[in-house]
Motif scaffolding. Structure first.
Motif, PDB file in Angstrom:
ATOM      1  N   GLU A 280     -10.304   3.910 -20.065  1.00 36.57           N
ATOM      2  CA  GLU A 280      -8.859   3.688 -20.033  1.00 36.57           C
ATOM      3  C   GLU A 280      -8.381   3.753 -18.583  1.00 36.57           C
ATOM      4  OE1 GLU A 280      -5.674   6.647 -21.353  1.00 36.57           O
ATOM      5  OE2 GLU A 280      -5.895   5.392 -23.143  1.00 36.57           O
ATOM      6  N   ILE A 281      -7.828   2.648 -18.121  1.00 35.97           N
ATOM      7  CA  ILE A 281      -7.361   2.537 -16.740  1.00 35.97           C
ATOM      8  C   ILE A 281      -5.842   2.435 -16.755  1.00 35.97           C
ATOM      9  CG2 ILE A 281      -7.453   1.220 -14.606  1.00 35.97           C
ATOM     10  CD1 ILE A 281     -10.106   2.540 -15.346  1.00 35.97           C
ATOM     11  N   ARG A 282      -5.194   3.347 -16.041  1.00 33.08           N
ATOM     12  CA  ARG A 282      -3.732   3.362 -15.953  1.00 33.08           C
ATOM     13  C   ARG A 282      -3.295   2.759 -14.615  1.00 33.08           C
ATOM     14  NH1 ARG A 282      -1.409   6.913 -19.799  1.00 33.08           N
ATOM     15  NH2 ARG A 282      -3.021   7.928 -21.048  1.00 33.08           N
ATOM     16  N   THR A 283      -2.347   1.850 -14.716  1.00 37.28           N
ATOM     17  CA  THR A 283      -1.841   1.165 -13.524  1.00 37.28           C
ATOM     18  C   THR A 283      -0.360   1.459 -13.374  1.00 37.28           C
ATOM     19  OG1 THR A 283      -3.463  -0.609 -13.761  1.00 37.28           O
ATOM     20  CG2 THR A 283      -1.537  -1.063 -12.401  1.00 37.28           C
ATOM     21  N   TYR A 284       0.006   1.950 -12.215  1.00 37.67           N
ATOM     22  CA  TYR A 284       1.411   2.200 -11.880  1.00 37.67           C
ATOM     23  C   TYR A 284       1.875   1.207 -10.807  1.00 37.67           C
ATOM     24  CZ  TYR A 284      -0.001   6.609 -14.026  1.00 37.67           C
ATOM     25  OH  TYR A 284      -0.512   7.556 -14.871  1.00 37.67           O
ATOM     26  N   ILE A 285       1.080   1.109  -9.771  1.00 35.25           N
ATOM     27  CA  ILE A 285       1.364   0.185  -8.672  1.00 35.25           C
ATOM     28  C   ILE A 285       0.505  -1.051  -8.902  1.00 35.25           C
ATOM     29  CG2 ILE A 285       1.365  -0.103  -6.177  1.00 35.25           C
ATOM     30  CD1 ILE A 285       1.340   3.003  -6.007  1.00 35.25           C
ATOM     31  N   GLN A 286       1.127  -2.207  -9.043  1.00 32.84           N
ATOM     32  CA  GLN A 286       0.400  -3.407  -9.407  1.00 32.84           C
ATOM     33  C   GLN A 286      -0.572  -3.828  -8.304  1.00 32.84           C
ATOM     34  OE1 GLN A 286       0.337  -4.975 -12.285  1.00 32.84           O
ATOM     35  NE2 GLN A 286       1.802  -3.551 -13.194  1.00 32.84           N
ATOM     36  N   ASP A 287      -1.747  -4.318  -8.732  1.00 34.69           N
ATOM     37  CA  ASP A 287      -2.753  -4.767  -7.774  1.00 34.69           C
ATOM     38  C   ASP A 287      -3.053  -6.250  -7.914  1.00 34.69           C
ATOM     39  OD1 ASP A 287      -4.053  -4.526 -10.246  1.00 34.69           O
ATOM     40  OD2 ASP A 287      -5.989  -4.218  -9.281  1.00 34.69           O
ATOM     41  N   ARG A 288      -2.126  -6.990  -8.572  1.00 33.67           N
ATOM     42  CA  ARG A 288      -2.342  -8.424  -8.750  1.00 33.67           C
ATOM     43  C   ARG A 288      -2.324  -9.165  -7.417  1.00 33.67           C
ATOM     44  NH1 ARG A 288       1.184 -12.720 -10.956  1.00 33.67           N
ATOM     45  NH2 ARG A 288       2.896 -11.284 -10.522  1.00 33.67           N
ATOM     46  N   THR A 289      -1.530  -8.650  -6.474  1.00 39.77           N
ATOM     47  CA  THR A 289      -1.482  -9.222  -5.134  1.00 39.77           C
ATOM     48  C   THR A 289      -1.786  -8.121  -4.126  1.00 39.77           C
ATOM     49  OG1 THR A 289       0.848  -8.743  -4.675  1.00 39.77           O
ATOM     50  CG2 THR A 289       0.368 -10.729  -5.947  1.00 39.77           C
ATOM     51  N   VAL A 290      -2.057  -8.537  -2.885  1.00 40.55           N
ATOM     52  CA  VAL A 290      -2.341  -7.554  -1.841  1.00 40.55           C
ATOM     53  C   VAL A 290      -1.068  -6.987  -1.233  1.00 40.55           C
ATOM     54  CG1 VAL A 290      -4.624  -8.399  -1.271  1.00 40.55           C
ATOM     55  CG2 VAL A 290      -2.637  -9.472  -0.218  1.00 40.55           C
ATOM     56  N   ILE A 291       0.097  -7.505  -1.640  1.00 36.88           N
ATOM     57  CA  ILE A 291       1.374  -6.870  -1.259  1.00 36.88           C
ATOM     58  C   ILE A 291       1.896  -6.148  -2.504  1.00 36.88           C
ATOM     59  CG2 ILE A 291       1.991  -8.348   0.683  1.00 36.88           C
ATOM     60  CD1 ILE A 291       3.639 -10.050  -1.227  1.00 36.88           C
ATOM     61  N   GLU A 292       1.099  -5.159  -2.922  1.00 31.94           N
ATOM     62  CA  GLU A 292       1.353  -4.476  -4.182  1.00 31.94           C
ATOM     63  C   GLU A 292       2.702  -3.782  -4.223  1.00 31.94           C
ATOM     64  OE1 GLU A 292       0.142  -1.788  -1.225  1.00 31.94           O
ATOM     65  OE2 GLU A 292      -1.045  -3.458  -1.957  1.00 31.94           O
ATOM     66  N   ASP A 293       3.191  -3.335  -3.073  1.00 30.79           N
ATOM     67  CA  ASP A 293       4.462  -2.631  -3.050  1.00 30.79           C
ATOM     68  C   ASP A 293       5.631  -3.553  -3.387  1.00 30.79           C
ATOM     69  OD1 ASP A 293       4.163  -4.121  -0.734  1.00 30.79           O
ATOM     70  OD2 ASP A 293       3.808  -2.361   0.498  1.00 30.79           O
ATOM     71  N   THR A 294       5.535  -4.832  -2.994  1.00 30.42           N
ATOM     72  CA  THR A 294       6.596  -5.778  -3.295  1.00 30.42           C
ATOM     73  C   THR A 294       6.706  -6.019  -4.800  1.00 30.42           C
ATOM     74  OG1 THR A 294       6.315  -6.868  -1.150  1.00 30.42           O
ATOM     75  CG2 THR A 294       7.424  -8.125  -2.886  1.00 30.42           C
ATOM     76  N   GLU A 295       5.580  -6.209  -5.462  1.00 28.81           N
ATOM     77  CA  GLU A 295       5.612  -6.428  -6.905  1.00 28.81           C
ATOM     78  C   GLU A 295       6.115  -5.195  -7.639  1.00 28.81           C
ATOM     79  OE1 GLU A 295       2.866  -8.271 -10.482  1.00 28.81           O
ATOM     80  OE2 GLU A 295       2.028  -8.011  -8.479  1.00 28.81           O
TER      81      GLU A 295
END
Length: 794
Positions: free
Chosen positions: A489-504
């Motif tokens: 089970e992997i929990r994601t809070y900060i999205q990693d779909r792009t390398v500017i994860e903070d913007t997403e």
């Protein structure tokens, strides 16, 4: 006598000498300073200067002038040409519409710059700093904790050490710092292993160094409380308090004397982080000594707050964590999942469990559930308890925080009107005294971005920048996503779909009703790439992802409209410009450079519409300690970065179609030079050559407007190649690229595998077989019989 600042109180007292005290590390020679680099090393003021009424009025004039000149150009040139030339043909009409689109998009970006800048000036004019005494009162009985997370991958130990020290010297009541090491935990290269071991040891070294001043401060606090309760006179208590501040300041000054100073970043760390805190402590000491001289003293509660300040200043707990040791945590190669992995463990207790050849973390409850012998209280041996906290501070491993960062930003979050603010930050500024021209100009663009980010907050369009931020952990819980990867089970809070994860993540938080805010002070600094190769890595990462996030923002607009909470127009425009302007600005500039537009479409009104943008940028550069003429250097800088930005845009489009994730590529930090890809070096030369060709062609055709534009581009691009890449370096990088393209890398001949020992019940790794199952399912089945024989299966 009025004392208005630390420097007023201490006069000429600084770090020993003009940084002559700290020794220079002989093993790391400083980078050679280039002609045209930055000479001043003093950082800008923490507090932005209050803009004058004249400056505010001129800002409004600039916005109005941009709109008026653009509208005048549309009416007097585009519409007039179309009306006067009804039979001009499809080509001219197409050119007119395309040229209008390009000019409109570029003007829109300039208008968003002016809008954000004006909002920032208004914020600076209205900002009032919270008094030190109010902070001490607020945090006197404060029990909320801050966990500082420092993600690190292949960083130099000296860089990580400075970052951890700047976090450790934050005077916060309950501060825990965790270095999240993302390197391979078992490297085969001895040099890499030695570097990794040095990085692992930093947290323990800092915690050990803090024990002495912390123990003294804790003893003084306990003694104060006992003697106060016994009725000791205030003058006696005041003397002990002053002695504590003197000892703390002297401890910091000794530390500063022993710090090596190899470059401008080290200089900043010594003077602004260590000595800046020492000077502030000495200012408090001056006030205490003045009270003694005047035969008075603060009340007992105030003296207790001052004792608490010292105890908290040196009371940070430090540790490190490596997610790649555990198969149950995400192994995605990016910063976001490094952060997510640790955040998912917080507030729980975990037991490392060897399952076959994989080490996993198993959540445990009480001691009985954990398998403690006889159900005895306490945790079993090897258990990992990860304390929870109300706030998280994410901090890049190449960033430095100034004193008060945690205090002031948490105080801001705990104000009643900010109860729905999820993230607050101070957009980072550049280190001054850059030894290379490209680092100075890249730093100038960073300082400009700091101002623009401050302005976006006024209209609710704040974006999480990522280098530093304080986050409410419960806000991250609202945007949590849970996936199952490889049975875990992997929990994601900060999205990693792009390398500017903070913007997403900024968009995700807004969708759930949370806000973001930039604190209007300069309290954080981050490194700027010192050469073109490392700058390519950074800016290619920045240019990728904005277009992918844009659809999610449209979805947010629809959802908020349904909730009767519409997004204001200026917020929408600023956010769209932030996410998509690299795409349209890069493509628009390509059209202007490459396409021979009809001279009838040109007009002085175009330059008049752009003039307020350049004048305001020049003024902002000068206010940030740079030069007004840097507007031309930044234009040339953007020309040589044009292929990098276009590559990032194309990568976003590719990612949209394939759905692949882009691995996070760290910006190299080396004292020598990072080689740039040959294509990114060759394209600026092509821009110069094509601009010269266009100039010659336009002069022949007496198309003077296009000729002037081509001449400017050729001159500034040529200057940028010489100043920021270097003729020799560019030739070397292009030659390396050609050689690498022509060279056929031979396939390494694989040595014949050593015969495996005969498997027996006594030697078979039964636990791995039972846990992993058959891991050869995707292998070639040829030679199956031979493998069966080798493992002893008949």
């Amino acid at each position: 006598m009025a004392i208005n600042s630390v420097d007023d109180a201490l006069g000429a007292r600084q770090a020993p000498g003009p940084y002559a005290g700290p020794a220079i590390d002989d093993d790391a020679a400083p980078r050679r300073r280039q002609w045209g680099s930055e000479k001043r090393s003093e950082p800008l003021s923490i507090i932005h200067p209050t803009p004058s009424k004249r400056k505010l009025a001129l800002g409004r004039v600039a916005i109005t002038a941009t709109l008026v000149f653009w509208a005048a150009y549309v009416v007097s040139t585009i519409l007039r040409q179309l009306a006067n030339n009804p039979n001009a043909g499809f080509r001219f009409q197409f050119e007119a519409v395309l040229y209008l689109l390009v000019v409109t998009f570029l003007t829109f970006s300039a208008l968003m710059y002016l809008t954000a800048r004006q909002a920032a000036l208004n914020r600076f004019a209205a900002h009032r700093r919270a008094p030190r005494g109010e902070l001490d009162r607020h945090f006197r009985d404060h029990d909320a904790a801050v966990t500082v997370l420092v993600p690190s991958y292949a960083e130099e130990p000296s860089v990580v050490r400075g970052t951890l020290w700047s976090a450790a010297l934050q005077e916060f009541p309950n501060l825990r710092i965790v270095l999240l090491i993302d390197d391979n935990p078992e490297p085969s290269d001895p040099a890499v292993l030695a570097k990794l071991e040095a990085t692992r040891a930093i947290a323990a070294e800092i915690e050990a160094a803090l024990r002495e001043p912390h123990a003294r401060a804790a003893i003084d606090l306990a003694s104060f409380r006992r003697r106060r309760d016994e009725g000791a006179p205030a003058s006696e208590l005041l003397g002990t308090l002053a002695a504590g501040y003197l000892a703390a300041a002297e401890w910091l000054e000794r530390m500063a004397e022993n710090e090596p100073v190899n470059d401008h970043v080290d200089e900043f760390f010594v003077d602004s982080v260590i000595m800046g805190l020492a000077r502030e402590l000495r200012l408090t000491l001056l006030a205490l000594q003045a009270a003694q001289a005047q035969d008075t003293a603060p009340d007992a509660d105030r003296m207790e707050e001052l004792h608490l300040r010292l105890a908290r200043l040196f009371g940070a707990e430090l540790d490190h964590f490596e997610r790649k040791r555990y198969a149950s945590l995400s192994q995605e190669a990016n910063k976001a999942m490094n952060l997510n992995s640790f955040i998912s463990l917080m507030g729980k207790t975990w037991l490392p469990d060897q399952r076959g050849d994989a080490l996993v973390l198993r959540e445990i409850g009480d001691a009985h559930d954990a398998g403690a012998p006889g159900g005895a209280p306490g945790l079993p041996e090897g258990a990992l308890h990860v304390p929870d906290s109300e706030y998280l501070l994410t901090l890049d491993a190449d960033s430095l925080l100034l004193r008060d960062y945690c205090l002031r930003l948490v105080y801001f979050l705990e104000s009643e009107e900010n109860s729905r603010i999820a993230v607050t930050q101070t957009p980072y500024s550049s280190f001054r005294g850059a030894p290379t021209r490209i680092e100075r100009i890249a730093g100038a663009t960073t300082d400009i971005q700091h101002i623009l980010h401050q302005g976006k907050t006024r209209y609710g369009a704040t974006f999480w920048v990522g280098a530093n931020a304080i986050i409410r952990k419960r806000a991250l819980a609202d945007i949590e996503e849970i996936h199952t990867v490889g049975g875990y089970e992997i929990r994601t809070y900060i999205q990693d779909r792009t390398v500017i994860e903070d913007t997403e993540s900024s968009i995700d938080l807004g969708t759930h009703g949370w806000g973001l805010s930039n604190y209007p002070e300069r309290l954080s600094y981050s490194a700027t790439p010192p050469d073109f190769g490392s700058l390519v890595v950074q800016r290619r990462r920045w240019a990728n992802g904005g277009l992918l996030i844009l659809p999610k923002f449209w979805k947010q607009l629809r959802q908020r409209r349904l909730r009767r909470d519409p997004v204001p127009l200026r917020e929408t425009l600023l956010r769209v410009n932030y996410m998509a302007s690299i795409a349209w600005a890069s493509l628009g500039l390509c059209f202007l450079l490459a396409y021979p537009y009809d001279s009838r479409l040109l007009s002085p009104l175009i330059f008049a519409a752009a003039l307020p943008y350049f004048l305001c940028m020049g003024s902002d550069l000068r206010d940030c300690g740079h030069r007004f003429s840097d507007i031309f250097r930044i234009y040339g800088f953007n020309l040589v970065l044009l292929p990098v930005n276009i590559a990032g845009v194309l990568k976003s489009i590719q990612q949209a179609y394939t759905g692949d994730k882009i691995p996070f590529v760290r910006t190299p930090k080396v004292r020598d030079r990072t080689a740039a890809p040959a294509l990114y070096v060759a394209v600026p030369y092509l821009i110069v050559a094509f601009s010269l060709l266009t100039l010659w062609r336009d002069v022949q055709g007496q198309n003077w407007g296009n000729a002037a534009f081509a001449a400017i581009n050729a001159a500034l691009a040529a200057y940028a190649i010489r100043a920021y890449i270097g003729i020799k370096n560019s030739l070397v990088d292009m030659a390396l690229g050609v050689v690498d393209w022509l060279f056929v890398h031979p396939r390494e001949r694989q040595a014949a595998p050593e015969p495996l020992p005969q498997a027996t019940p006594e030697t078979t790794d039964w636990s791995t077989i039972l846990y992993q199952g058959d891991r050869r399912l995707n292998r070639d089945l040829r030679g199956k019989k031979d493998r069966r024989r080798r493992i002893g299966v008949n």
